[in-house]
Design an enzyme around this catalytic site. Structure first.
Site, short mmCIF file in Angstrom:
data_model
loop_
_atom_site.label_atom_id
_atom_site.label_comp_id
_atom_site.label_asym_id
_atom_site.label_seq_id
_atom_site.Cartn_x
_atom_site.Cartn_y
_atom_site.Cartn_z
N CYS A 141 -3.92 10.17 -6.14
CA CYS A 141 -3.30 9.76 -7.41
C CYS A 141 -4.05 10.27 -8.64
O CYS A 141 -3.45 10.58 -9.65
CB CYS A 141 -3.21 8.25 -7.45
SG CYS A 141 -4.80 7.47 -7.12
N GLU A 178 -1.67 -0.03 -9.32
CA GLU A 178 -2.39 1.25 -9.22
C GLU A 178 -1.34 2.32 -8.96
O GLU A 178 -0.85 2.44 -7.84
CB GLU A 178 -3.41 1.20 -8.09
CG GLU A 178 -4.52 0.16 -8.27
CD GLU A 178 -5.46 0.47 -9.42
OE1 GLU A 178 -5.37 1.56 -10.02
OE2 GLU A 178 -6.29 -0.40 -9.73
N GLY A 220 0.78 -1.23 0.00
CA GLY A 220 0.00 0.00 0.00
C GLY A 220 0.81 1.28 0.00
O GLY A 220 1.97 1.31 0.43
N TRP A 271 0.60 5.57 1.19
CA TRP A 271 0.29 6.17 2.48
C TRP A 271 -0.89 7.14 2.44
O TRP A 271 -1.27 7.70 3.46
CB TRP A 271 1.52 6.89 3.04
CG TRP A 271 2.29 7.67 2.01
CD1 TRP A 271 3.45 7.29 1.41
CD2 TRP A 271 1.95 8.95 1.44
NE1 TRP A 271 3.86 8.24 0.50
CE2 TRP A 271 2.96 9.27 0.49
CE3 TRP A 271 0.90 9.85 1.63
CZ2 TRP A 271 2.95 10.46 -0.25
CZ3 TRP A 271 0.88 11.02 0.88
CH2 TRP A 271 1.89 11.32 -0.04
N ASN A 272 -1.48 7.40 1.27
CA ASN A 272 -2.49 8.46 1.23
C ASN A 272 -3.87 8.01 1.69
O ASN A 272 -4.61 8.77 2.29
CB ASN A 272 -2.54 9.09 -0.17
CG ASN A 272 -2.87 8.10 -1.25
OD1 ASN A 272 -2.70 6.88 -1.07
ND2 ASN A 272 -3.34 8.59 -2.38
N GLU A 294 -9.22 -2.16 -9.70
CA GLU A 294 -9.77 -2.49 -8.40
C GLU A 294 -11.25 -2.15 -8.45
O GLU A 294 -11.73 -1.51 -9.37
CB GLU A 294 -9.04 -1.69 -7.31
CG GLU A 294 -7.62 -2.21 -7.18
CD GLU A 294 -6.84 -1.68 -5.98
OE1 GLU A 294 -6.93 -0.47 -5.70
OE2 GLU A 294 -6.14 -2.48 -5.35
P1 NAD Z 1 5.89 4.30 -3.19
O1 NAD Z 1 5.93 3.76 -4.56
O2 NAD Z 1 7.07 5.00 -2.67
O3 NAD Z 1 5.58 3.12 -2.14
C1 NAD Z 1 4.43 2.32 -2.23
C2 NAD Z 1 4.64 1.05 -1.43
O4 NAD Z 1 5.59 0.21 -2.10
C3 NAD Z 1 5.18 1.24 -0.01
O5 NAD Z 1 4.51 0.36 0.85
C4 NAD Z 1 6.65 0.88 -0.17
O6 NAD Z 1 7.23 0.42 1.04
C5 NAD Z 1 6.58 -0.22 -1.18
N1 NAD Z 1 7.79 -0.44 -1.98
C6 NAD Z 1 8.64 0.50 -2.47
N2 NAD Z 1 9.58 -0.08 -3.25
C7 NAD Z 1 9.31 -1.41 -3.26
C8 NAD Z 1 9.90 -2.53 -3.91
N3 NAD Z 1 10.95 -2.39 -4.71
N4 NAD Z 1 9.36 -3.76 -3.71
C9 NAD Z 1 8.27 -3.91 -2.92
N5 NAD Z 1 7.66 -2.88 -2.28
C10 NAD Z 1 8.18 -1.65 -2.46
O7 NAD Z 1 4.60 5.22 -3.16
P2 NAD Z 1 4.08 6.18 -1.99
O8 NAD Z 1 5.02 7.32 -1.86
O9 NAD Z 1 3.79 5.35 -0.78
O10 NAD Z 1 2.68 6.67 -2.57
C11 NAD Z 1 2.55 7.72 -3.49
C12 NAD Z 1 2.40 7.20 -4.89
O11 NAD Z 1 1.33 6.28 -4.94
C13 NAD Z 1 2.05 8.29 -5.88
O12 NAD Z 1 2.79 8.11 -7.06
C14 NAD Z 1 0.58 8.07 -6.15
O13 NAD Z 1 0.14 8.52 -7.39
C15 NAD Z 1 0.47 6.59 -6.03
N6 NAD Z 1 -0.92 6.19 -5.73
C16 NAD Z 1 -1.65 5.56 -6.70
C17 NAD Z 1 -2.96 5.21 -6.45
C18 NAD Z 1 -3.81 4.53 -7.50
O14 NAD Z 1 -4.79 3.91 -7.13
N7 NAD Z 1 -3.48 4.61 -8.77
C19 NAD Z 1 -3.54 5.49 -5.21
C20 NAD Z 1 -2.75 6.12 -4.24
C21 NAD Z 1 -1.44 6.46 -4.51
#
Ligand code: NAD
Length: 487
Positions: free
Chosen positions: A282, A248, A148, A150-151, A460
């Site tokens: 997002c 996502e 997941g 964090w938003n 989803e």
């Molecule tokens: P992020 O990509 O930094 O992290 C997301 C999750 O992935 C975290 O739990 C992190 O610990 C994990 N992670 C990171 N690298 C990994 C790896 N190599 N292998 C396995 N797990 C890993 O994103 P964030 O900063 O938490 O969230 C913000 C981003 O999420 C924005 O780009 C936003 O657009 C996107 N987002 C998309 C949606 C959607 O439904 N499309 C919804 C909410 C947020």
């Protein structure tokens, strides 16, 4: 949670970790430490896999109706504990309580309720053939991993676990290390509702814990909500064992406002689509294309209403803009604002950090509007994920569509017009997974939600998600003889 230390939830209980590493979980509005969190290492991953394996055997042997009944109970518990969970989400994420109280828990509960209702209807098909027939069965995949952002921490955990569990899978969920609290509560609630131990586990940790889960050969599927770069990294890792993926990811979505639009509604949508959850959504329409005939009138209303938004303590009932998730993220957002100014965009409202009235220890940024933006500016091209709106002027429909599509992302889009034909013509041409006509950021559980291009793979919500958490098996039944050319 055990006092001040949050541990992974495995096999129906919090288990003390073997790893010595912990991190501090901070309240984004105050900087205060909410708890210490144990980082799951290889032993916890193995333990979670073992628990999920055992849970899967029990859970997948139950009928869909039985699973649905239990999930329905979980949804009821979520609703009954709405206020408590919303408060926890606010402390963890910095979003305003007026949002969390009506959206976060409720949309999670909606999702669990929806898939609880579908669980009994998951079925295959029958194919009549010549002297034979075939049928298909829809079977669970096994152990699925949810990762997941964090938003919307609780909502994301529900959106991933509800369909996974309804289909008979077990799930190991890894929340973002910035918001570890409510997924753990969801695990407790599933247990309370009667979900067998091991069916839903929460592994706490950062990208390293996530990577170990993705690499594990017993994991059948990974569903990520996160950034495009993380999506690419996870897909590459998942490819090594040919896991299924749902992605996502991020976006830089466009809202197109035509001259016949209801201006007040369009301004409302632009504000909601940029400032809700401090802009950390997002699908946000961070590129607002406004027709030249109404450009000035649109900006006038927009500036007037945005200036009235209340930034403050997210726990106050009338706060509308809360705190950004972390100090680092706030610096990044402020960096983009500085870039926008340097690139020559016209700053109309906001643009600064808010540190009055004791807000200095939190990560508060004013809702910010840039006008007269150009397509090549960094603030127009890159995902900022904060309360920063870019307004662009257009004169032709074809021009607006082409410019809206000129991005590597393809998550969402919006069209405001009273002209029915134009609304559908434009919606059909916009390269986005979701398009809203005369509204924005509405994600009812009945509607598929997912991105195109680099914004994602899969969906989803809605019935289609059943396909993403099951696999189809075909059985051929011969009613005649084997047609054999051999003697
Ligand atoms: P992020 O990509 O930094 O992290 C997301 C999750 O992935 C975290 O739990 C992190 O610990 C994990 N992670 C990171 N690298 C990994 C790896 N190599 N292998 C396995 N797990 C890993 O994103 P964030 O900063 O938490 O969230 C913000 C981003 O999420 C924005 O780009 C936003 O657009 C996107 N987002 C998309 C949606 C959607 O439904 N499309 C919804 C909410 C947020």
């Amino acid at each position: 949670m055990t006092s001040q230390v949050l541990r992974s939830y495995i096999g129906g209980a919090y288990v003390p970790g073997t790893a010595a590493e912990k991190f501090a979980n901070l309240n984004p509005a105050t900087g205060q430490v909410l708890c210490e969190v144990e980082i799951a290492g290889a032993p916890e991953v193995e333990r979670a896999i073992e628990a999920a394996r055992a849970g899967f055997l029990l859970w997948s042997a139950m009928t869909g109706a039985e699973r649905g009944r239990i999930l329905y109970k979980a949804a009821q518990i979520l609703r009954a504990r709405n206020r408590e969970l919303a408060e926890l989400e606010v402390q963890d994420s910095g979003k305003p309580i007026q949002e969390a109280e009506v959206v976060d828990v409720a949309s999670g509960a909606d999702c669990i309720e929806y898939f609880a209702g579908l669980a009994a209807s998951i079925h295959g098909h029958h194919y009549g053939l010549k002297n034979a027939f075939a049928y298909t069965t829809r079977e669970p995949l096994g152990i699925c991993v949810g990762i997941g952002a964090w938003n919307y921490p609780l909502q994301i955990a529900c959106w991933k676990s509800a369909p996974a569990l309804a289909c008979g899978n077990a799930m190991i969920f890894k929340p973002s290390d910035l918001t570890p609290l409510t997924a753990a509560k969801l695990a407790e609630i599933y247990t309370e509702a009667g979900v067998p131990d091991g069916v839903f586990n929460v592994l706490q940790g950062d990208a390293r814990s996530g990577r170990m889960l993705v690499a594990h050969p017993e994991v059948a599927k990974v569903s990520l909500t996160g950034s495009v770069e993380t999506g690419k990294a996870i897909m590459a890792d998942a490819a090594k064992t040919l896991k299924r993926v749902t992605m996502e990811l991020g976006g830089k979505s466009a809202l197109l406002v035509f001259p016949d639009a209801d201006l007040k509604q369009a301004v409302s949508a632009a504000m909601l689509g940029n400032f809700y959850t401090q802009g950390e959504i997002c699908t946000n329409c961070t590129r607002v294309f406004v027709h030249t005939d109404i450009y000035d009138a649109f900006l006038e209303q927009l500036v007037e209403r945005t200036g009235k938004l209340r930034v403050g303590d997210p726990m106050h009932a009338d706060t509308q803009i809360g705190a950004l998730i972390s100090r680092g993220h706030m610096e990044r957002v402020l960096g983009y604002i500085a870039k926008g100014v340097a690139e020559g965009a016209r700053l109309l409202v906001g643009g600064k950090r808010v540190s009055r009235d004791g807000l200095a220890s939190g990560n508060f940024v004013e809702p910010t509007i840039f006008a007269d933006c150009h397509d090549e500016m960094a603030i127009v091209r890159e995902e900022i994920f904060g309360p920063v709106m870019s307004v662009l002027r257009f004169s032709e429909e074809t021009e607006a569509v082409a410019r809206a599509n000129n991005t590597r992302f393809g998550l969402a889009a919006g069209v405001f017009t009273r002209d029915l034909a134009r609304a559908h013509r434009v919606a059909a041409q916009l390269k986005s997974g979701v398009c809203w006509i005369n509204n924005y950021n509405i994600t009812p559980i009945e509607m598929p939600f997912g991105g195109m291009r680099e914004s994602g793979i899969g969906h989803e919500n809605s019935q289609v998600t059943i396909d993403y958490y099951t696999q189809l098996r075909s059985v051929y039944v011969e009613l005649g003889d084997v047609a054999c050319p051999y003697e």
